[in-house]
Design a protein around this motif. Structure first.
Motif, mmCIF file in Angstrom:
data_model
loop_
_atom_site.group_PDB
_atom_site.id
_atom_site.type_symbol
_atom_site.label_atom_id
_atom_site.label_comp_id
_atom_site.label_asym_id
_atom_site.label_seq_id
_atom_site.Cartn_x
_atom_site.Cartn_y
_atom_site.Cartn_z
ATOM 1 N N ASP A 184 38.265 -60.473 6.711
ATOM 2 C CA ASP A 184 38.653 -60.990 5.399
ATOM 3 C C ASP A 184 39.548 -62.213 5.588
ATOM 4 O O ASP A 184 40.401 -62.231 6.469
ATOM 5 C CB ASP A 184 39.454 -59.928 4.634
ATOM 6 C CG ASP A 184 38.568 -58.765 4.225
ATOM 7 O OD1 ASP A 184 37.343 -58.959 4.160
ATOM 8 O OD2 ASP A 184 39.098 -57.668 3.964
ATOM 9 N N GLU A 186 42.273 -65.109 3.694
ATOM 10 C CA GLU A 186 43.425 -64.959 2.801
ATOM 11 C C GLU A 186 42.968 -64.729 1.353
ATOM 12 O O GLU A 186 43.505 -63.897 0.643
ATOM 13 C CB GLU A 186 44.282 -66.240 2.889
ATOM 14 C CG GLU A 186 45.602 -66.134 2.228
ATOM 15 C CD GLU A 186 46.709 -65.936 3.266
ATOM 16 O OE1 GLU A 186 47.786 -66.406 2.990
ATOM 17 O OE2 GLU A 186 46.482 -65.323 4.313
ATOM 18 N N THR A 188 39.349 -64.792 0.534
ATOM 19 C CA THR A 188 37.944 -64.365 0.484
ATOM 20 C C THR A 188 37.809 -63.063 1.259
ATOM 21 O O THR A 188 38.590 -62.808 2.181
ATOM 22 C CB THR A 188 37.018 -65.416 1.132
ATOM 23 O OG1 THR A 188 37.508 -65.696 2.435
ATOM 24 C CG2 THR A 188 36.948 -66.685 0.328
ATOM 25 N N ASP A 189 36.826 -62.234 0.882
ATOM 26 C CA ASP A 189 36.656 -61.004 1.672
ATOM 27 C C ASP A 189 35.267 -60.945 2.312
ATOM 28 O O ASP A 189 34.336 -61.652 1.897
ATOM 29 C CB ASP A 189 36.938 -59.760 0.825
ATOM 30 C CG ASP A 189 35.998 -59.646 -0.348
ATOM 31 O OD1 ASP A 189 34.906 -59.100 -0.160
ATOM 32 O OD2 ASP A 189 36.345 -60.125 -1.442
ATOM 33 N N ALA A 190 35.188 -60.097 3.348
ATOM 34 C CA ALA A 190 33.970 -60.031 4.165
ATOM 35 C C ALA A 190 32.762 -59.574 3.339
ATOM 36 O O ALA A 190 31.640 -60.062 3.542
ATOM 37 C CB ALA A 190 34.202 -59.093 5.349
ATOM 38 N N GLU A 191 32.973 -58.647 2.412
ATOM 39 C CA GLU A 191 31.887 -58.129 1.577
ATOM 40 C C GLU A 191 31.240 -59.266 0.764
ATOM 41 O O GLU A 191 30.016 -59.387 0.685
ATOM 42 C CB GLU A 191 32.456 -57.050 0.634
ATOM 43 C CG GLU A 191 31.468 -56.487 -0.375
ATOM 44 C CD GLU A 191 30.346 -55.680 0.261
ATOM 45 O OE1 GLU A 191 30.583 -55.102 1.333
ATOM 46 O OE2 GLU A 191 29.241 -55.666 -0.312
ATOM 47 N N GLN A 192 32.117 -60.118 0.211
ATOM 48 C CA GLN A 192 31.670 -61.291 -0.544
ATOM 49 C C GLN A 192 30.808 -62.192 0.357
ATOM 50 O O GLN A 192 29.763 -62.695 -0.065
ATOM 51 C CB GLN A 192 32.936 -62.045 -0.971
ATOM 52 C CG GLN A 192 32.791 -62.887 -2.205
ATOM 53 C CD GLN A 192 34.158 -63.483 -2.570
ATOM 54 O OE1 GLN A 192 35.113 -63.458 -1.794
ATOM 55 N NE2 GLN A 192 34.240 -64.021 -3.773
#
Lengths: 259, 153
Positions: A184, A186, A188-192
């Protein structure tokens, strides 16, 4: 609406027109006029987030400005690295090679830091087009470098060492892609990013197929037009003076008396 | 070394690409896909937009091609017709079957404008990646000595 038309859409329309004009002729004023149109229009597109902030499309211009820095660094790095190598013209000093490679790495690190810490912010949130651009860029480098490896092995003689190094570059971007899908950032996240990667594949496939279809259409149109052109008229046979002139030119170039 | 023209060397172009595809499939299996509901819409929008815009640009390029002939209008008109077909198809599908291609945009026109900016973003990623890959490849090639043409050298 009118402001967006004049300050974003018109310049955006003029950028490729300027490129086509610039590339259409090598001499005369056309290349200069084309380059000027492209530069001014490109600048207007990049600063559209300031001139027409109310337009949603200006997020695209904001992204172009955000990635301009790393792009210039990578382009300058490529220039230094190529022209300091073993080429017959305009060789730069030897130290320009490592400096060029370092500059390319610096550009890439800038992009990685943008992902992890400091993504482009537009209207107080992450620019939505950044989430499209970043996975598409990583995926494109990964796939295109694999094409280049194949091309090196096919077109080049004894280029396995260079293909191996290019394979390392490809692998580096693959690892980058894995990092983007796992870590992830700051904001944005990994899933996105996993969702965006899949959408990037759909985007790349659609865009490539669309461009290929348009190019095939133009090739078909030109071929049809050329086929319909009348046969060129018969040319009169050479007279003695012309034969003599050709003979002289051939002798001058193949006689072997020169260097 | 097998000569350049040999057909036996062409699979070499496909092998790395297939390897990359296999790795990508592995990534997708390992990490999952995320939300893929919108991917067909994205694919179809990209296809229609890139075809329309590329056809329009090629119509402009045909004007310069016509410079080297007797200024024929037929290639220009043919490419303009193709661009019009692409634009009409996009507008038609978005207006009458909005659920098929409409993403999170309120109207057909908003979706078309979004598609054009999306194309700008995708093509910039593609061209910057292409420049980086070609630049790196040439930088690597010029680092090493050219291989000898003859074994005796």
């Amino acid at each position: 609406m009118l402001a967006a038309m004049l300050l974003f859409w018109l310049p955006l329309f003029l950028v490729p027109i300027g490129v086509v004009i610039a590339l259409s002729r090598k001499d005369g004023l056309r290349p200069i006029i084309g380059s000027i149109i492209t530069c001014i229009s490109g600048t207007m597109v990049m600063f559209s987030w300031l001139t027409v902030p109310e337009s949603d499309s200006s997020a695209g211009g904001h992204l172009m400005l955000s990635i301009a820095g790393p792009t210039i660094l990578m382009a300058a790095g490529c220039f230094l690295a190529i022209f300091s190598g073993k080429i017959p013209v305009q060789r730069l000093p030897n130290y320009a090679g490592p400096v060029g490679m370092f500059t390319i790495l610096l550009g890439l690190m800038w992009l990685v830091m943008m992902h992890l810490n400091n993504p482009p912010i537009w209207r107080h949130q992450v620019n939505p087009y950044w989430l499209v651009w970043w996975p598409t860029f990583l995926l494109s480098v990964f796939l295109l470098s694999s094409f280049v490896i194949g091309a090196m092995l096919i077109a080049g003689e004894n280029r396995t060492k260079e293909a191996g190094l290019m394979g390392f570059v490809s692998l580096l971007f693959f690892v980058g892609l894995l990092v983007v899908l796992q870590l992830d950032g700051e904001l944005t996240d990994a899933e996105q990013m996993r969702t965006q990667l899949w959408l990037a594949i759909a985007d790349l496939l659609g865009t490539t197929l669309g461009i290929v279809a348009a190019v095939l259409t133009v090739a078909f149109v030109v071929a049809q037009y050329e086929k319909r052109l009348p046969e060129p008229e018969m040319v009169a046979a050479l007279d003695d003076a012309e034969k003599e002139q050709i003979k002289n030119i051939i002798e001058k170039n193949t006689g072997g008396s020169g260097e | 070394m097998t000569p350049l023209t040999s057909r036996r060397r062409w699979p070499l172009l496909l092998l790395p690409v297939l390897g990359c595809m296999a790795l990508l499939i592995l990534v997708i299996i390992l990490f999952g896909l995320g939300d893929i509901g919108e991917s067909f819409k994205r694919f179809a929008n990209s296809l229609l937009t890139s075809f329309t815009v590329a056809s329009a640009l090629l119509a402009v390029a045909m004007l310069f091609y016509a410079d080297s002939r007797d200024r024929p209008l037929s290639p220009v008109m043919a490419m303009l017709a193709m661009a019009t077909v692409g634009a009409a198809l996009t507008l038609g599908v978005l207006s009458f079957r909005g659920d098929l291609l409409l993403e999170s945009n309120g109207s057909a026109m908003a979706q078309i404008l979004y598609n054009v900016v999306q194309l700008l973003v995708i093509s910039s990623a593609l061209f910057i990646a292409l420049g980086l890959v070609i630049g790196t490849a040439f930088a690597i090639i010029t680092r090493f000595d050219d291989p000898p043409i003859f074994e005796e050298e």
